[in-house]
Motif scaffolding. Sequence first.
Motif, PDB file in Angstrom:
ATOM      1  N   ARG A 180       0.819  -1.228   0.000  1.00 41.59           N
ATOM      2  CA  ARG A 180       0.000   0.000   0.000  1.00 41.59           C
ATOM      3  C   ARG A 180       0.848   1.272   0.000  1.00 41.59           C
ATOM      4  O   ARG A 180       0.334   2.365  -0.129  1.00 41.59           O
ATOM      5  N   VAL A 181       2.147   1.122   0.196  1.00 43.34           N
ATOM      6  CA  VAL A 181       3.011   2.309   0.274  1.00 43.34           C
ATOM      7  C   VAL A 181       3.209   2.907  -1.116  1.00 43.34           C
ATOM      8  O   VAL A 181       3.539   2.196  -2.066  1.00 43.34           O
ATOM      9  N   THR A 182       2.961   4.213  -1.228  1.00 38.06           N
ATOM     10  CA  THR A 182       3.167   4.890  -2.508  1.00 38.06           C
ATOM     11  C   THR A 182       4.075   6.100  -2.283  1.00 38.06           C
ATOM     12  O   THR A 182       4.423   6.418  -1.142  1.00 38.06           O
ATOM     13  N   ASP A 183       4.425   6.760  -3.378  1.00 35.00           N
ATOM     14  CA  ASP A 183       5.250   7.972  -3.284  1.00 35.00           C
ATOM     15  C   ASP A 183       4.564   9.051  -2.444  1.00 35.00           C
ATOM     16  O   ASP A 183       5.232   9.854  -1.798  1.00 35.00           O
ATOM     17  N   ARG A 184       3.217   9.019  -2.475  1.00 35.72           N
ATOM     18  CA  ARG A 184       2.478  10.019  -1.707  1.00 35.72           C
ATOM     19  C   ARG A 184       2.816   9.923  -0.215  1.00 35.72           C
ATOM     20  O   ARG A 184       2.968  10.927   0.476  1.00 35.72           O
ATOM     21  N   HIS A 185       2.978   8.683   0.261  1.00 36.20           N
ATOM     22  CA  HIS A 185       3.328   8.507   1.676  1.00 36.20           C
ATOM     23  C   HIS A 185       4.709   9.089   1.974  1.00 36.20           C
ATOM     24  O   HIS A 185       4.914   9.723   3.000  1.00 36.20           O
ATOM     25  N   ILE A 186       5.625   8.858   1.057  1.00 40.40           N
ATOM     26  CA  ILE A 186       6.979   9.378   1.261  1.00 40.40           C
ATOM     27  C   ILE A 186       6.944  10.908   1.208  1.00 40.40           C
ATOM     28  O   ILE A 186       7.640  11.592   1.963  1.00 40.40           O
ATOM     29  N   ASP A 187       6.104  11.465   0.279  1.00 39.39           N
ATOM     30  CA  ASP A 187       5.942  12.926   0.204  1.00 39.39           C
ATOM     31  C   ASP A 187       5.465  13.477   1.546  1.00 39.39           C
ATOM     32  O   ASP A 187       5.971  14.498   2.034  1.00 39.39           O
ATOM     33  N   LEU A 188       4.483  12.803   2.136  1.00 46.70           N
ATOM     34  CA  LEU A 188       3.945  13.242   3.435  1.00 46.70           C
ATOM     35  C   LEU A 188       5.043  13.272   4.496  1.00 46.70           C
ATOM     36  O   LEU A 188       5.128  14.199   5.293  1.00 46.70           O
ATOM     37  N   LEU A 189       5.891  12.233   4.472  1.00 49.05           N
ATOM     38  CA  LEU A 189       6.975  12.164   5.460  1.00 49.05           C
ATOM     39  C   LEU A 189       8.005  13.249   5.193  1.00 49.05           C
ATOM     40  O   LEU A 189       8.480  13.916   6.115  1.00 49.05           O
ATOM     41  N   ALA A 190       8.347  13.447   3.888  1.00 48.72           N
ATOM     42  CA  ALA A 190       9.369  14.435   3.533  1.00 48.72           C
ATOM     43  C   ALA A 190       8.920  15.833   3.942  1.00 48.72           C
ATOM     44  O   ALA A 190       9.719  16.659   4.386  1.00 48.72           O
ATOM     45  N   ALA A 191       7.614  16.095   3.811  1.00 49.38           N
ATOM     46  CA  ALA A 191       7.080  17.410   4.181  1.00 49.38           C
ATOM     47  C   ALA A 191       6.787  17.510   5.674  1.00 49.38           C
ATOM     48  O   ALA A 191       6.255  18.504   6.140  1.00 49.38           O
ATOM     49  N   LYS A 192       7.095  16.425   6.400  1.00 45.10           N
ATOM     50  CA  LYS A 192       6.856  16.352   7.858  1.00 45.10           C
ATOM     51  C   LYS A 192       5.381  16.559   8.195  1.00 45.10           C
ATOM     52  O   LYS A 192       5.038  17.089   9.240  1.00 45.10           O
ATOM     53  N   LYS A 193       4.521  16.150   7.277  1.00 45.58           N
ATOM     54  CA  LYS A 193       3.087  16.264   7.539  1.00 45.58           C
ATOM     55  C   LYS A 193       2.553  15.029   8.254  1.00 45.58           C
ATOM     56  O   LYS A 193       1.408  14.992   8.693  1.00 45.58           O
ATOM     57  N   SER A 194       3.362  14.016   8.293  1.00 50.11           N
ATOM     58  CA  SER A 194       2.994  12.815   9.049  1.00 50.11           C
ATOM     59  C   SER A 194       4.286  12.191   9.570  1.00 50.11           C
ATOM     60  O   SER A 194       5.384  12.657   9.262  1.00 50.11           O
ATOM     61  N   SER A 195       4.132  11.143  10.370  1.00 48.17           N
ATOM     62  CA  SER A 195       5.313  10.456  10.889  1.00 48.17           C
ATOM     63  C   SER A 195       5.233   8.987  10.480  1.00 48.17           C
ATOM     64  O   SER A 195       4.143   8.479  10.203  1.00 48.17           O
ATOM     65  N   PRO A 196       6.376   8.288  10.440  1.00 46.71           N
ATOM     66  CA  PRO A 196       6.338   6.853  10.126  1.00 46.71           C
ATOM     67  C   PRO A 196       5.416   6.108  11.085  1.00 46.71           C
ATOM     68  O   PRO A 196       4.715   5.169  10.687  1.00 46.71           O
ATOM     69  N   GLN A 197       5.366   6.535  12.353  1.00 45.11           N
ATOM     70  CA  GLN A 197       4.532   5.849  13.342  1.00 45.11           C
ATOM     71  C   GLN A 197       3.054   5.989  12.995  1.00 45.11           C
ATOM     72  O   GLN A 197       2.296   5.022  13.019  1.00 45.11           O
ATOM     73  N   SER A 198       2.666   7.234  12.683  1.00 41.66           N
ATOM     74  CA  SER A 198       1.261   7.483  12.377  1.00 41.66           C
ATOM     75  C   SER A 198       0.853   6.812  11.061  1.00 41.66           C
ATOM     76  O   SER A 198      -0.166   6.135  10.975  1.00 41.66           O
ATOM     77  N   LEU A 199       1.709   6.967  10.024  1.00 41.50           N
ATOM     78  CA  LEU A 199       1.422   6.341   8.731  1.00 41.50           C
ATOM     79  C   LEU A 199       1.404   4.825   8.845  1.00 41.50           C
ATOM     80  O   LEU A 199       0.561   4.145   8.256  1.00 41.50           O
ATOM     81  N   GLY A 200       2.351   4.311   9.650  1.00 45.32           N
ATOM     82  CA  GLY A 200       2.437   2.861   9.843  1.00 45.32           C
ATOM     83  C   GLY A 200       1.134   2.312  10.392  1.00 45.32           C
ATOM     84  O   GLY A 200       0.634   1.288   9.927  1.00 45.32           O
ATOM     85  N   GLY A 201       0.561   3.032  11.364  1.00 48.83           N
ATOM     86  CA  GLY A 201      -0.712   2.599  11.936  1.00 48.83           C
ATOM     87  C   GLY A 201      -1.809   2.583  10.895  1.00 48.83           C
ATOM     88  O   GLY A 201      -2.593   1.636  10.794  1.00 48.83           O
ATOM     89  N   THR A 202      -1.841   3.652  10.084  1.00 53.23           N
ATOM     90  CA  THR A 202      -2.868   3.769   9.048  1.00 53.23           C
ATOM     91  C   THR A 202      -2.751   2.621   8.046  1.00 53.23           C
ATOM     92  O   THR A 202      -3.735   1.975   7.688  1.00 53.23           O
ATOM     93  N   LEU A 203      -1.506   2.368   7.614  1.00 56.82           N
ATOM     94  CA  LEU A 203      -1.291   1.336   6.588  1.00 56.82           C
ATOM     95  C   LEU A 203      -1.609  -0.055   7.128  1.00 56.82           C
ATOM     96  O   LEU A 203      -2.178  -0.897   6.428  1.00 56.82           O
ATOM     97  N   LEU A 204      -1.247  -0.290   8.388  1.00 58.43           N
ATOM     98  CA  LEU A 204      -1.517  -1.596   8.981  1.00 58.43           C
ATOM     99  C   LEU A 204      -3.013  -1.829   9.142  1.00 58.43           C
ATOM    100  O   LEU A 204      -3.490  -2.957   9.061  1.00 58.43           O
ATOM    101  N   ALA A 205      -3.751  -0.747   9.356  1.00 60.70           N
ATOM    102  CA  ALA A 205      -5.198  -0.877   9.519  1.00 60.70           C
ATOM    103  C   ALA A 205      -5.883  -1.090   8.167  1.00 60.70           C
ATOM    104  O   ALA A 205      -7.100  -1.184   8.095  1.00 60.70           O
ATOM    105  N   GLY A 206      -5.089  -1.108   7.101  1.00 61.70           N
ATOM    106  CA  GLY A 206      -5.653  -1.417   5.791  1.00 61.70           C
ATOM    107  C   GLY A 206      -6.113  -0.188   5.025  1.00 61.70           C
ATOM    108  O   GLY A 206      -6.700  -0.305   3.965  1.00 61.70           O
ATOM    109  N   ARG A 207      -5.819   1.013   5.588  1.00 62.41           N
ATOM    110  CA  ARG A 207      -6.210   2.229   4.876  1.00 62.41           C
ATOM    111  C   ARG A 207      -5.019   2.745   4.085  1.00 62.41           C
ATOM    112  O   ARG A 207      -3.878   2.389   4.352  1.00 62.41           O
ATOM    113  N   LYS A 208      -5.327   3.616   3.093  1.00 59.05           N
ATOM    114  CA  LYS A 208      -4.227   4.124   2.270  1.00 59.05           C
ATOM    115  C   LYS A 208      -3.732   5.443   2.759  1.00 59.05           C
ATOM    116  O   LYS A 208      -3.987   6.396   2.875  1.00 59.05           O
TER     117      LYS A 208
END
Lengths: 148, 314
Positions: free
Chosen positions: B286-314
Amino acid sequence: MTEVNTLPSHRILIAKPGLDGHDRGAKIIVRALRDAGFEVIYTGIRQTPEMIARTALQEDVEAVGLSLLSGAHMTLFPRVVDLMKKQGLGGVLVFGGGIIPDEDVAALKKKGVAGVFGPGTPTDAIVAFLRERLDAAPKAAKGSRAKR
Amino acid sequence: MPSAKDVRELAARVRRGDRAAAARALSIVTEERPGHEALAGAFFSDHGASHTVGLCGSPGSGKSSLVNRLVTRLRAAGETVGVLAVDPTSAFTGGAFLGDRMRFQAHSLDDGVFMRSLATRGMMGGLNATIFAAIHVLEACGFSKVLVETVGTGQDEVDVAEVVDTVVCVSAPYQGDEFQAMKAGTMEIGDVFAVNKADLPEVERAVAMLKDALSLNPLHDGGWAPRIAPVSALTGKGVAELAADIDAHRAHLASSGELESRRRRQLRRELSLVLSRRLYRDAMARVTDRHIDLLAAKKSSPQSLGGTLLAGRK
């Protein structure tokens, strides 16, 4: 336990049929193929064609490379090819190297040895040969590469 | 994708002892080819059919040569033997040199023996992620013993203890003083300690140090005192005794009730490996460039995104 996402790579068997004990060439090929991303199994020296064919079956390899410097290639290489066919491994690519006179190459190819690489062959050429032959096989057919 | 019928047929051929079918099944489950989950699932019912023995120890301690000798001994005793030998995958190229076979070719034409080389493919701890499924294939094929030779990773290679019934730790003389033998890790998991290269003069000292260190250990599960077996893969001396120690451990497992708890531990481990593999694979897909963009812009964290992705959401 950590995990990285590594895709399976092609499995290749390098084997030394016959009685010659000179395996520097075989070892160089093993090393070059490993460094090119292949999974390489090496039998060691002094193998009979029967041992090589059985090993190819158990290891379910996609290609078998035979190295021989003693001059018995015209007998031993085709024997390996025949034994492999008998075991249902006719779809496995067989290639060879060592001291093979140019005039024998055509005859070997006719008998099922798909490529022959003599001294001085850049290892890149062998890697390219394997990539071309093995990468071309569609993934779905991979499971049935050995018709059995 | 093989059909359910293909899977059933292949599994039936393996159960009839067809070696070519076993080789094919091993490729499907270890390379995780299409249909691997159905096939591995079909073989799971054979868990526990064989006595599984793991051999661990540092590189060059002689595991492969010892496996070769052990197989000779087991065959003489009328056993049939499946061998899985694991060697490391390069972290840089993905390639591997699977060299255990070289020590083993004396058995290549024996119908009672089957050997398969496996690459670690990025798994730490000395074993491959798909090791359980590979073991089940060999169990289904009817081998009375299945030997698992781990990659020689050294001190921390303890995963094998949750995979097999009996763990053999292989060491050799000149591998360090008594303080090495006191460290945690492989020293804690051995049921049998094979001190290989017993043809070397220092073997008695190595055995004595091992004995000292083990005497301080509490007794193993179920009251088993680990055996120490000096052995020479070079000459064959001590191999019969090592084989006897391995069988004594198997008998102890059965009589003490420890077998059932070990098998339950194996089941837990197999389930955890399947879970981590699937979760990782599904979440990574489920990981896309958009997720990396979010991290690069510090709009999210690996911890928060990780939770979202594990829950099956994009």
